[in-house]
Design a protein around this motif. Structure first.
Motif, mmCIF file in Angstrom:
data_model
loop_
_atom_site.group_PDB
_atom_site.id
_atom_site.type_symbol
_atom_site.label_atom_id
_atom_site.label_comp_id
_atom_site.label_asym_id
_atom_site.label_seq_id
_atom_site.Cartn_x
_atom_site.Cartn_y
_atom_site.Cartn_z
ATOM 1 N N THR A 287 0.830 -1.206 0.000
ATOM 2 C CA THR A 287 0.000 0.000 0.000
ATOM 3 C C THR A 287 0.865 1.257 0.000
ATOM 4 O O THR A 287 0.499 2.281 -0.600
ATOM 5 C CB THR A 287 -0.926 0.017 1.240
ATOM 6 N N SER A 288 2.042 1.187 0.626
ATOM 7 C CA SER A 288 2.939 2.338 0.685
ATOM 8 C C SER A 288 3.640 2.586 -0.640
ATOM 9 O O SER A 288 4.184 3.667 -0.860
ATOM 10 C CB SER A 288 4.002 2.119 1.773
ATOM 11 N N LEU A 289 3.668 1.577 -1.531
ATOM 12 C CA LEU A 289 4.284 1.747 -2.845
ATOM 13 C C LEU A 289 3.314 2.519 -3.746
ATOM 14 O O LEU A 289 2.171 2.091 -3.920
ATOM 15 C CB LEU A 289 4.606 0.376 -3.446
ATOM 16 N N ALA A 290 3.741 3.617 -4.288
ATOM 17 C CA ALA A 290 2.893 4.488 -5.126
ATOM 18 C C ALA A 290 1.570 4.809 -4.428
ATOM 19 O O ALA A 290 0.503 4.409 -4.901
ATOM 20 C CB ALA A 290 2.653 3.825 -6.484
ATOM 21 N N HIS A 296 -5.009 -1.447 -7.366
ATOM 22 C CA HIS A 296 -3.899 -2.198 -7.960
ATOM 23 C C HIS A 296 -3.062 -2.910 -6.885
ATOM 24 O O HIS A 296 -1.834 -2.910 -6.932
ATOM 25 C CB HIS A 296 -2.989 -1.282 -8.784
ATOM 26 N N GLN A 297 -3.740 -3.539 -5.924
ATOM 27 C CA GLN A 297 -3.017 -4.151 -4.808
ATOM 28 C C GLN A 297 -2.140 -5.314 -5.267
ATOM 29 O O GLN A 297 -1.007 -5.469 -4.807
ATOM 30 C CB GLN A 297 -4.021 -4.620 -3.739
ATOM 31 N N PHE A 298 -2.655 -6.146 -6.184
ATOM 32 C CA PHE A 298 -1.868 -7.281 -6.688
ATOM 33 C C PHE A 298 -0.630 -6.795 -7.444
ATOM 34 O O PHE A 298 0.471 -7.337 -7.285
ATOM 35 C CB PHE A 298 -2.729 -8.169 -7.605
ATOM 36 N N GLU A 299 -0.826 -5.779 -8.290
ATOM 37 C CA GLU A 299 0.301 -5.269 -9.086
ATOM 38 C C GLU A 299 1.369 -4.653 -8.179
ATOM 39 O O GLU A 299 2.572 -4.851 -8.380
ATOM 40 C CB GLU A 299 -0.191 -4.221 -10.104
ATOM 41 N N LYS A 300 0.911 -3.907 -7.162
ATOM 42 C CA LYS A 300 1.866 -3.285 -6.238
ATOM 43 C C LYS A 300 2.633 -4.346 -5.439
ATOM 44 O O LYS A 300 3.841 -4.213 -5.204
ATOM 45 C CB LYS A 300 1.130 -2.351 -5.281
ATOM 46 N N THR A 301 1.919 -5.407 -5.029
ATOM 47 C CA THR A 301 2.591 -6.494 -4.287
ATOM 48 C C THR A 301 3.648 -7.171 -5.160
ATOM 49 O O THR A 301 4.754 -7.479 -4.696
ATOM 50 C CB THR A 301 1.557 -7.533 -3.810
ATOM 51 N N ALA A 302 3.306 -7.379 -6.448
ATOM 52 C CA ALA A 302 4.265 -8.008 -7.368
ATOM 53 C C ALA A 302 5.502 -7.124 -7.546
ATOM 54 O O ALA A 302 6.639 -7.618 -7.517
ATOM 55 C CB ALA A 302 3.595 -8.259 -8.719
ATOM 56 N N LEU A 303 5.296 -5.812 -7.703
ATOM 57 C CA LEU A 303 6.425 -4.893 -7.862
ATOM 58 C C LEU A 303 7.270 -4.837 -6.583
ATOM 59 O O LEU A 303 8.496 -4.733 -6.640
ATOM 60 C CB LEU A 303 5.923 -3.492 -8.219
ATOM 61 N N LEU A 304 6.619 -4.894 -5.428
ATOM 62 C CA LEU A 304 7.332 -4.885 -4.147
ATOM 63 C C LEU A 304 8.230 -6.120 -4.021
ATOM 64 O O LEU A 304 9.405 -6.022 -3.633
ATOM 65 C CB LEU A 304 6.330 -4.834 -2.993
ATOM 66 N N LEU A 305 7.677 -7.302 -4.365
ATOM 67 C CA LEU A 305 8.458 -8.543 -4.282
ATOM 68 C C LEU A 305 9.618 -8.528 -5.286
ATOM 69 O O LEU A 305 10.692 -9.061 -5.017
ATOM 70 C CB LEU A 305 7.561 -9.753 -4.534
ATOM 71 N N MET A 306 9.394 -7.896 -6.455
ATOM 72 C CA MET A 306 10.469 -7.792 -7.442
ATOM 73 C C MET A 306 11.600 -6.902 -6.906
ATOM 74 O O MET A 306 12.786 -7.212 -7.065
ATOM 75 C CB MET A 306 9.924 -7.209 -8.740
ATOM 76 N N PHE A 343 7.340 5.118 -10.250
ATOM 77 C CA PHE A 343 7.589 5.040 -8.808
ATOM 78 C C PHE A 343 8.731 4.070 -8.510
ATOM 79 O O PHE A 343 9.571 4.331 -7.644
ATOM 80 C CB PHE A 343 6.313 4.604 -8.071
ATOM 81 N N VAL A 344 8.756 2.937 -9.236
ATOM 82 C CA VAL A 344 9.849 1.972 -9.066
ATOM 83 C C VAL A 344 11.182 2.633 -9.424
ATOM 84 O O VAL A 344 12.197 2.455 -8.736
ATOM 85 C CB VAL A 344 9.604 0.720 -9.927
ATOM 86 N N LEU A 345 11.174 3.426 -10.504
ATOM 87 C CA LEU A 345 12.379 4.120 -10.954
ATOM 88 C C LEU A 345 12.902 5.067 -9.874
ATOM 89 O O LEU A 345 14.107 5.246 -9.696
ATOM 90 C CB LEU A 345 12.061 4.891 -12.237
#
Length: 414
Positions: A287-290, A296-306, A343-345
């Motif tokens: 939730t803190s990511l972006a 987009h909870q699933f997408e954010k979780t995937a990006l966090l794990l990456m 945000f990842v960048l």
């Protein structure tokens, strides 16, 4: 300050600051470069350090002569088995205002000692450069020698590279290549780090000359801090008064091999451990990511794990199991795919962004280019090599051609 006086001062410095034991250990390890710490030199003589950093070309040859004298005193047999020109001095420590990026190398720092941080983008082939040639005369049955210096030499004016074919009396000379002395020589390009370049501007580059034991110490994609002398070289046939600048490499230090232990304080570590014990730790961090993008909870979780990565394993039988996750985001237009990547960048310590339409397979991996001046072949790093151990973000992935997409499959398996 004359050469002999500089040598005496440096010998006093070596004796007082405890460098004699370091030289003894260097001989035992068969190293060729003594690391001189500027902080120690500053403690010994502040004015000497200031002059040394402003005019290293005057002081460094005298310092290296003093080092060779000490080495011969400690091990007299070494001078017969090893060429003494191979023993050099590398500089480390606090450079102050001389610690710059390639963009900040200005005319003010010319002929000064600098420390430049950046990414290695090109590496030339390692070639031998002649230092001293030996000629044999069949008529007189004698050997003669000649020293060679170019525009990058600190020991005197350039001599040219023409080898003598006759002696003073006109007798023909034959060059003995096996008895001549050579030194390894390599050119690399050091580019400003992308995250430090001003927005909307291309990163700047500087050419660096590496000699002796410094060659082949880095490859394209490595992040390094390189100390050396900033020199201007006269360009061939130019009448405009413009000069090409180069850094004569003196010491090389890798960033990626350093442990970033100092980035966390005790309070940070305590908070991280407290957060790790919470049952909703992953949901909270996702939730803190972006946070400005809703859902987009699933997408954010995937990006966090990456970003956090998995466990990389190297098994006993040589099998390598990668710990990195590759993610493909698919969706309708205007569903915040590019914003999430932005945000990842911003969060990742090392991230390189590129687009699928403007990238070729060669541009993403590596390219062999030809140097315009020397005609040498060079290896130039692409986006994925520069993002090694980091995140490579490719937007508009579907616009990439199939032939270019195949080039990154091997990279994704590493």
């Amino acid at each position: 300050m004359e050469n002999q006086q500089q040598k005496r001062v440096f010998l006093d410095f070596l004796d007082q600051q405890g460098y004699m034991e370091e030289i003894h250990g260097m001989i035992g390890r068969q190293d060729k470069r003594l690391m001189l710490n500027l902080n120690h030199l500053r403690t010994f003589d502040n004015e000497l350090t200031t002059n040394f950093m402003r005019h290293p070309g005057e002081y460094l040859p005298a310092f290296e002569d003093a080092l060779r004298e000490v080495i011969v005193q400690q091990d007299p047999t070494l001078g017969k088995t090893v060429a003494m020109h191979e023993f050099r001095i590398g500089v480390e420590g606090n450079f102050g205002s001389h610690h710059v990026s390639p963009r900040e190398l200005s005319a003010y720092l010319l002929n000064g000692l600098v420390c430049v941080e950046g990414i290695v983008t090109k590496c030339s082939l390692v070639r031998p450069k002649i230092i001293k040639s030996t000629q044999y005369c069949q008529v007189t049955n004698r050997y003669t020698t000649k020293d060679y210096r170019d525009n990058t030499s600190l020991n005197g004016p350039a001599t040219g590279s023409t080898m003598p074919n006759k002696d003073q009396n006109g007798n023909p000379l034959q060059v003995e290549y096996g008895m001549s002395e050579y030194m390894d020589h390599q050119m690399i390009s050091l580019q400003e780090m992308p995250e430090r370049a001003p927005p909307g501007q291309l990163p700047r580059s500087i050419e660096v000359l590496l000699e002796g034991d410094l060659v082949d110490q880095c490859k394209p994609g490595d992040r390094v801090a390189l100390s050396g002398i900033h020199r201007a070289l006269p360009s061939k046939g130019s009448t405009t008064g413009m000069f090409a600048t180069v850094v004569l490499g003196n010491n090389l230090r890798h960033f990626s091999k350093e442990l970033t232990q100092g980035a966390f304080h005790e309070q940070d570590i305590a908070n991280i451990k407290r957060l790790g014990k919470r049952p909703d730790a992953i949901d909270l961090m996702a939730t803190s990511l972006a946070p400005s993008i809703f859902g987009h909870q699933f997408e954010k979780t995937a990006l966090l794990l990456m970003l956090l990565g998995g466990c990389e394993k190297n098994l006993a039988n040589g099998t390598h199991l990668r710990g990195d996750i590759n993610i493909l985001l698919c969706g309708d237009p205007s569903t915040a795919k590019s914003q999430l990547l932005r945000f990842v960048l911003r969060i990742a310590p090392l991230a390189i962004s590129t687009t699928g339409r403007g990238s070729s397979g060669v541009g993403l991996t590596a390219a062999v280019t030809t140097d315009e001046e020397t005609g040498d072949r060079r290896l130039e790093a692409g986006a994925m090599v520069l993002a090694d151990r980091g995140v490579c973000i490719i937007d508009e992935f579907d616009k990439m051609t199939d032939a270019d997409r195949v080039a990154i499959h091997e990279v994704m398996e590493q």
